[in-house]
Design an enzyme around this catalytic site. Sequence first.
Site, PDB file in Angstrom:
ATOM      1  CB  SER A 266      22.514  -6.060 -11.892  1.00 54.00           C
ATOM      2  OG  SER A 266      22.210  -6.670 -10.576  1.00 54.00           O
TER       3      SER A 266
ATOM      4  CE  LYS B  89      18.495  -5.394  -9.902  1.00 56.54           C
ATOM      5  NZ  LYS B  89      19.570  -5.784 -10.747  1.00 56.54           N
TER       6      LYS B  89
END
Length: 169
Positions: A38, A90
């Site tokens: 990701s 993230k």
Amino acid sequence: MGSGSLLWNLTKKYLTAGVIGLTITDRFASIVPVRGGSMSPTFNPRTNTALGSLDDRVLIEKFCLAKYKFSHGDVVVFRSPSDHKQKLIKRIIGLPGDWIGTPQNDVIKIPEGHCWVEGDNPVSSMDSRTFGPIPLGLVHGRATTIVWPPQRICHVERRIPQDRVSPSA
């Protein structure tokens, strides 16, 4: 009686080292693995090698937690808002008061005490596009350096996607 004294001294030294190590990893910094794609290409750019998957390991600094001192583009580790047992990593796209454009052409204002996070690889990232803004209280620290594997040791750069954020007035 000499061996008992030696054993006691070794035990005290190892316990002291353990307490100091635990304090450092809890309060100041720790090293965590980055799993999945990701955040590729920032982390784990090559997931398939001859030896299998080589996960990057990153240094997480925790001084930013004192007053929630985060900036646009910081990469952070946080607990998933939908599964508190899971830690995610993230990039911060929006901070409190910012207006964020979503892929569905909506515009969302980030509430106080929250931030908007997204993975660098949107195809395989579960992030704020899925679960919305996350509370800053779920953040565990900021990724500063890739420390493993040795050929990838480098500083984690702060990158900000263009045309996605309108800062608060």
